[in-house]
Write an enzyme that holds these catalytic residues in place. Structure first.
Site, PDB file in Angstrom:
ATOM      1  N   GLU A 256      56.270  74.344  31.200  1.00  0.00           N
ATOM      2  CA  GLU A 256      56.394  73.205  32.203  1.00  0.00           C
ATOM      3  C   GLU A 256      57.436  71.746  31.353  1.00  0.00           C
ATOM      4  OE1 GLU A 256      53.657  74.566  32.385  1.00  0.00           O
ATOM      5  OE2 GLU A 256      52.781  74.670  34.239  1.00  0.00           O
TER       6      GLU A 256
ATOM      7  N   LYS B 294      49.269  81.792  33.825  1.00  0.00           N
ATOM      8  CA  LYS B 294      50.412  81.702  32.940  1.00  0.00           C
ATOM      9  C   LYS B 294      51.045  83.041  32.581  1.00  0.00           C
ATOM     10  CE  LYS B 294      48.545  77.420  30.447  1.00  0.00           C
ATOM     11  NZ  LYS B 294      48.349  77.024  29.429  1.00  0.00           N
TER      12      LYS B 294
ATOM     13  N   LYS C 279      50.379  69.020  23.030  1.00  0.00           N
ATOM     14  CA  LYS C 279      49.700  69.488  21.683  1.00  0.00           C
ATOM     15  C   LYS C 279      50.043  70.738  21.282  1.00  0.00           C
ATOM     16  CE  LYS C 279      44.993  70.675  21.577  1.00  0.00           C
ATOM     17  NZ  LYS C 279      43.832  70.657  21.763  1.00  0.00           N
TER      18      LYS C 279
ATOM     19  N   HIS D  98      38.963  56.737  55.751  1.00  0.00           N
ATOM     20  CA  HIS D  98      39.522  56.907  56.963  1.00  0.00           C
ATOM     21  C   HIS D  98      40.345  58.226  56.866  1.00  0.00           C
ATOM     22  CE1 HIS D  98      39.441  52.765  58.467  1.00  0.00           C
ATOM     23  NE2 HIS D  98      39.311  52.409  57.064  1.00  0.00           N
TER      24      HIS D  98
ATOM     25  N   GLY E 189      43.008  68.423  25.285  1.00  0.00           N
ATOM     26  CA  GLY E 189      44.159  67.792  26.004  1.00  0.00           C
ATOM     27  C   GLY E 189      43.549  66.786  27.102  1.00  0.00           C
ATOM     28  N   ARG E 190      42.411  67.340  27.663  1.00  0.00           N
ATOM     29  CA  ARG E 190      41.707  66.424  28.865  1.00  0.00           C
ATOM     30  C   ARG E 190      40.868  65.267  28.071  1.00  0.00           C
ATOM     31  NH1 ARG E 190      40.247  71.395  28.594  1.00  0.00           N
ATOM     32  NH2 ARG E 190      37.898  72.081  28.070  1.00  0.00           N
TER      33      ARG E 190
ATOM     34  N   GLU F 218      37.962  71.573  34.226  1.00  0.00           N
ATOM     35  CA  GLU F 218      38.497  72.486  33.041  1.00  0.00           C
ATOM     36  C   GLU F 218      37.594  72.451  31.988  1.00  0.00           C
ATOM     37  OE1 GLU F 218      42.820  72.799  32.159  1.00  0.00           O
ATOM     38  OE2 GLU F 218      42.194  71.527  30.507  1.00  0.00           O
TER      39      GLU F 218
HETATM   40  O1  LIG Z   1      49.571  69.398  25.587  1.00  0.00           O
HETATM   41  P1  LIG Z   1      49.802  70.761  25.833  1.00  0.00           P
HETATM   42  O2  LIG Z   1      49.679  71.719  24.475  1.00  0.00           O
HETATM   43  O3  LIG Z   1      51.285  70.944  26.349  1.00  0.00           O
HETATM   44  O4  LIG Z   1      48.981  71.329  26.995  1.00  0.00           O
HETATM   45  C1  LIG Z   1      48.750  70.596  28.407  1.00  0.00           C
HETATM   46  C2  LIG Z   1      47.660  71.251  29.124  1.00  0.00           C
HETATM   47  O5  LIG Z   1      47.566  72.649  29.264  1.00  0.00           O
HETATM   48  C3  LIG Z   1      46.237  73.106  29.237  1.00  0.00           C
HETATM   49  O6  LIG Z   1      46.260  73.894  28.030  1.00  0.00           O
HETATM   50  C4  LIG Z   1      46.059  74.119  30.465  1.00  0.00           C
HETATM   51  O7  LIG Z   1      47.193  74.913  30.882  1.00  0.00           O
HETATM   52  C5  LIG Z   1      45.506  71.812  29.371  1.00  0.00           C
HETATM   53  O8  LIG Z   1      44.256  72.032  28.856  1.00  0.00           O
HETATM   54  C6  LIG Z   1      46.417  70.941  28.485  1.00  0.00           C
HETATM   55  O9  LIG Z   1      45.926  69.538  28.756  1.00  0.00           O
END
Ligand SMILES: O=P(O)(O)OC[C@H]1O[C@](O)(CO)[C@@H](O)[C@@H]1O
Length: 526
Positions: A218, A502, A212, A387, A269-270, A356
């Protein structure tokens, strides 16, 4: 306009604390228990049922929770949210994920556009694109069909779509709607990307870069990883990559992608599985019709969540009972236990969605709250979990309220009769047994073999996990989390708590460290 008040300032919360606590062992034993199973059940959408017979509640508690729902103005707050109020005060944003699956209330206009129309337009663009990939109108540079879709993203840009893909993979294969295998790269651990890339035929893979913000370390690192692999294979990355992002992100302006599809800042995002974030990979993997059916299920559940009658609103009821367990009964955690292998990553998705959203210590106005908020959430599919960690759940010193999910029928339908029962029957027998074992316990003179019982659970039961049922299930939990945020008076739609780590990681990478950070950097050979 509704009033945003802390939970402990509500008169009905004080009253709730005074209501006689339910003795769950007594309540769930004998005929009482049988009566409760019939009575404490409410229909959800798409043939699902929410049964809360084994929760530590009775009519008096539910009456008190009804008063709490009214005083906290839960229904009105939900209406404000879906009608476009700035509910995400921390980031000054609207919260519009419900609009990705239906028009619940008024037309919402933001940034000069009708937002429902915008989300539908993106769905349509994705559907057209997916259909062209499936028909071979869009191919790789050699004119060959794509056979695999690989999503690159993390957090909400991974967990939900991945959980939904796994939930429907076998259903789609069985129902002949399976189009392409999907794989996911999320972790910045190089072994994640390397292993996924080694498992696919890159020449016939289409990569969906999902971010987003377009700035997540990452995801951008993994994009480079994939581009590098494509280049090494002599392939033009821009013929193999599409992007899902917000129109304001750096990715939106790039020519590096075959196509770009959009969500916006009003979709957390979630909460993005029903937006383009889930739409691209799920439409490519299963076809746009399956994604549309999933949205229909979510929309139907949203409608139920808008019902002001608590006893007919499963998400609101679940939320209220959860707050009762957390703030009156004092239980610290909750486990989501799907008796469905297809839901293997659903608890991981809910972990982000819930923790979150409601892992907050300040209210919507930035003031510290004097009560506990979101619980620790974990889970694994049954019967595997039995288990593993169920020992603690049955006999440990903490009581952990449980949220079971079960289906009468499997997705594939292949089964075997062993000792007079099918595997599906064994699966369902286990979930029924666990509910009663947790609630009623079993007295034994040997303390080591004694089960105190009194461990509450609810169960969502469906006929089969299909796209509609999955949509309804997802919306149920999303709405439950939202109502709990309203009750705790926290902003469930920002996530400042993820920022500090971060920032420090960036400092480590720039070698701008001292103190403990420098020592750990040295220990890890950075
Ligand atoms: O879609 P993006 O901006 O890469 O964010 C990924 C994820 O990183 C976060 O901001 C948390 O670090 C989440 O809330 C989000 O889902």
């Amino acid at each position: 306009m509704t009033q945003w008040k802390n939970l402990d300032t509500l008169a009905s919360f004080g009253e709730l604390a005074k209501v006689q606590k339910v003795n769950l062992v007594e309540a769930m034993s004998g005929q009482n228990g049988a009566d409760r199973v019939k009575k404490y059940s409410v229909p959800m959408a798409e043939g699902l049922t929410y049964n809360y017979a084994a929760k530590q509640v009775d009519d008096q508690v539910i009456d008190a929770l009804e008063k709490l729902a009214a005083e906290a103005e839960l229904s009105d707050k939900f209406a404000e949210l879906y009608n476009g109020a700035v509910i995400n005060t921390g980031e000054n944003r609207l919260v519009l994920h419900h609009l990705t699956r239906g028009q619940l209330g008024d037309t919402v206009t933001a940034d000069g556009v009708d937002k429902r129309a915008f989300y539908v337009e993106q769905q349509q663009r994705i559907a057209d694109f997916a259909n062209k990939v499936h028909s071979g109108e869009i191919t790789n540079a050699a004119g060959e069909k794509f056979t695999t879709v690989v999503q690159i993203g993390i957090g909400g840009s991974d967990l939900g779509p991945r959980a939904m893909y796994l939930a429907l993979e076998n259903w789609a294969k069985k129902n002949n709607t399976f189009k392409m295998e999907a794989k996911f790269i999320s972790n910045v651990d190089p072994d994640d990307a390397a292993a996924v890339l080694a498992s696919v035929d890159v020449a016939h893979s289409i990569f969906v870069l999902v971010s987003k913000s377009g700035t997540t370390l990452e995801t951008l690192t993994n994009e480079s990883f994939v581009k590098d692999a494509l280049a090494k294979a002599g392939l033009d990355a821009s013929r193999h990559m599409i992007a899902v992002t917000s129109e304001t992100s750096p990715l939106a302006k790039s020519d590096d992608y075959l196509a770009a599809f959009f969500m916006d800042d009003y979709i957390g995002g979630r909460y993005s599985s029903t937006s383009a974030v889930g739409g691209a990979v799920l439409s490519l993997a299963f076809g746009p019709e399956v994604f549309a059916a999933f949205l229909d299920g979510a929309a139907a559940e949203d409608k139920l969540s808008a019902n002001a009658n608590v006893r007919e609103n499963p998400a609101m009821l679940d939320a209220l009972i959860g707050v009762y367990e957390r703030n009156i009964l004092g239980y610290p955690a909750t486990a989501v236990l799907p008796y469905s292998q297809a839901l293997s990553r659903f608890p991981a998705h809910l972990q982000q969605a819930d923790m979150e959203s409601n892992g907050k210590s300040v209210n919507r106005f930035g003031e510290p709250v004097d009560y506990v908020t979101g619980p620790v959430l974990f889970g694994e599919p049954g019967t595997n979990g039995q288990h593993s960690f169920y020992q603690l759940l049955h006999q440990g010193t903490d009581i952990v309220p449980l949220q079971f999910i079960g289906f009468k029928n499997s997705q594939i339908g292949t089964d075997v009769v062993i000792q007079d029962s099918t595997s599906q029957q064994k699966l369902c027998a286990n979930v029924a047994a666990q509910i009663v074992a947790f609630a009623c316990g079993k007295a034994d003179d040997n303390r080591n073999k004694n089960f105190e019982g009194g461990r509450p659970s609810s169960i969502i039961i469906g006929d089969q996990l299909n796209p509609q049922a999955l949509g309804a299930l997802l919306a149920h939990f999303e709405n439950k989390i939202m109502f709990q945020g309203f009750l705790w008076n926290v902003n469930s739609f920002d996530q400042e708590g993820v920022q500090l780590g971060k920032v420090l990681a960036k400092r480590v990478l720039a070698h701008e460290t001292d103190g403990a950070l420098k020592e750990f950097s040295d220990l890890l050979n950075i």
